[in-house]
Design a protein around this motif. Structure first.
Motif, PDB file in Angstrom:
ATOM      1  N   ASN A 126       0.870  -1.182   0.000  1.00 29.28           N
ATOM      2  CA  ASN A 126       0.000   0.000   0.000  1.00 29.28           C
ATOM      3  C   ASN A 126       0.901   1.225   0.000  1.00 29.28           C
ATOM      4  N   SER A 128       0.351   4.298  -0.113  1.00 26.22           N
ATOM      5  CA  SER A 128      -0.083   5.497   0.600  1.00 26.22           C
ATOM      6  C   SER A 128       0.244   5.463   2.091  1.00 26.22           C
ATOM      7  N   THR A 129       0.529   4.271   2.630  1.00 27.56           N
ATOM      8  CA  THR A 129       0.790   4.171   4.074  1.00 27.56           C
ATOM      9  C   THR A 129       2.109   3.474   4.410  1.00 27.56           C
ATOM     10  N   GLU A 130       2.468   2.439   3.671  1.00 25.53           N
ATOM     11  CA  GLU A 130       3.605   1.603   4.065  1.00 25.53           C
ATOM     12  C   GLU A 130       4.940   2.341   4.113  1.00 25.53           C
ATOM     13  N   TYR A 132       5.624   5.285   5.079  1.00 23.75           N
ATOM     14  CA  TYR A 132       5.696   6.079   6.303  1.00 23.75           C
ATOM     15  C   TYR A 132       5.788   5.186   7.540  1.00 23.75           C
ATOM     16  N   ILE A 133       5.155   4.032   7.484  1.00 27.16           N
ATOM     17  CA  ILE A 133       5.279   3.063   8.584  1.00 27.16           C
ATOM     18  C   ILE A 133       6.696   2.526   8.656  1.00 27.16           C
ATOM     19  N   LEU A 211      -0.013  14.780   5.209  1.00 30.30           N
ATOM     20  CA  LEU A 211      -0.288  13.353   5.384  1.00 30.30           C
ATOM     21  C   LEU A 211      -1.346  13.065   6.441  1.00 30.30           C
ATOM     22  N   THR A 213      -3.277  11.566   9.313  1.00 33.26           N
ATOM     23  CA  THR A 213      -3.193  10.335  10.107  1.00 33.26           C
ATOM     24  C   THR A 213      -2.367   9.244   9.427  1.00 33.26           C
ATOM     25  N   ARG A 214      -1.986   9.442   8.163  1.00 37.31           N
ATOM     26  CA  ARG A 214      -1.139   8.440   7.502  1.00 37.31           C
ATOM     27  C   ARG A 214       0.302   8.482   8.018  1.00 37.31           C
ATOM     28  N   ASP A 261       2.049  12.767  -2.981  1.00 40.16           N
ATOM     29  CA  ASP A 261       1.882  13.484  -1.713  1.00 40.16           C
ATOM     30  C   ASP A 261       2.671  14.792  -1.710  1.00 40.16           C
TER      31      ASP A 261
END
Length: 274
Positions: A126, A128-130, A132-133, A211, A213-214, A261
């Motif tokens: 993903n 859009s999220t991975e 940043y994690i 971003l 909450t992402r 982004d």
């Protein structure tokens, strides 16, 4: 190297080669290989600069909990770093925890064109999220290994622990205000993403605003641990680029949420993405 006159050499230790299962027993052949290599460098007056992670970790950790997508990797990486500090630290004074952390994160979890090949249009991932994690876990991981070294080894070994990023020389495509603002967003996302937490304990305000909450959030304790955790920052620089403000997909390979982004397009000079 000696004939060339090199005074230092940076190389990577493979986590998979040293502790194949990710934790526990050390592979004696891998351990001996790196000991021999480091001693050979030192005996010829070449300073070893060791990188602990250059994009490969034991497959078991990927299968067990998803590797860098899970905070459990922090404990395992710190244990691996402990082995390296203990076994090689008498001859190694410069340690880099993560190689090109920003480009590893974007390439491996946003574009999918470098390890670990994850993205929204790949077989898994993903975009859009991975990224940043993973970046969040990389920073916490670095801070953990750095803290271990300072508490357990620095007084006796006298070394330094740093962090490495990939750098691009940016310039605006035009003199427009929009392109100037795009440059700032690029700096926030490309440099501040990693250097902000290492210097100030938090991400740039521009990233947090875009971003929402992402973007993971550091607890107060985590912020204090990450801030100041690098004795140095390694900058790897290959190319320059012109930046243009854009609201559409940028001219880069793959379906990149990261560059979307940022809201800008990047045109590299002296660079062929193929």
């Amino acid at each position: 190297m000696v004939e060339t006159g090199l005074e230092a050499f940076r190389f990577s230790i493979s986590w998979s080669r040293l502790t194949p299962n990710g934790r526990g027993s050390v592979n004696p052949k891998g351990l001996q290989f790196y000991k021999n290599f480091i001693l050979e460098l030192v005996s010829h007056g070449i300073e070893p600069h060791v990188t602990l992670y250059h994009y490969d970790h034991p497959q078991q950790l990927e299968d067990e909990y998803g590797g860098w997508l899970n905070r459990r990797i922090i404990k395992d990486f710190t244990a691996y770093a402990d082995v390296c500090f203990r076994e090689f630290g008498n001859h190694v004074k410069f340690w880099t925890t993560i190689n090109e952390a920003n480009i590893f994160t974007v390439g491996g979890y946003d574009g999918g064109n470098t390890p670990h090949g994850r993205c929204s249009t790949c077989l898994s991932g993903n975009s859009s999220t991975e990224p940043y994690i993973v970046a969040h876990n990389l920073l916490l991981d670095h801070a953990s290994a750095s803290r271990l070294y300072r508490q357990k080894y620095k007084d006796t070994q006298g070394g330094s622990v740093g962090f490495s990023i990939f750098a691009i020389g940016f310039r605006p495509s035009t003199n427009s205000k929009d392109d100037e603002m795009a440059i700032q967003r690029f700096k926030d996302f490309f440099f501040g993403w990693m250097l902000g937490p290492l210097t100030y304990g938090d991400y740039p305000e521009g990233m947090k605003r875009i971003l929402g909450t992402r973007l993971p959030v550091f607890t107060k304790k985590e912020s204090e641990q990450v801030k100041g955790s690098s004795d140095f920052v390694g900058v790897i620089h290959y190319l320059a680029a012109s930046i243009s403000n854009a609201q559409s997909q940028p001219s880069l390979p793959g379906n990149s949420a990261f560059f979307t982004d940022i809201g800008a397009s990047l045109t590299c000079r002296n660079y062929n993405p193929q």
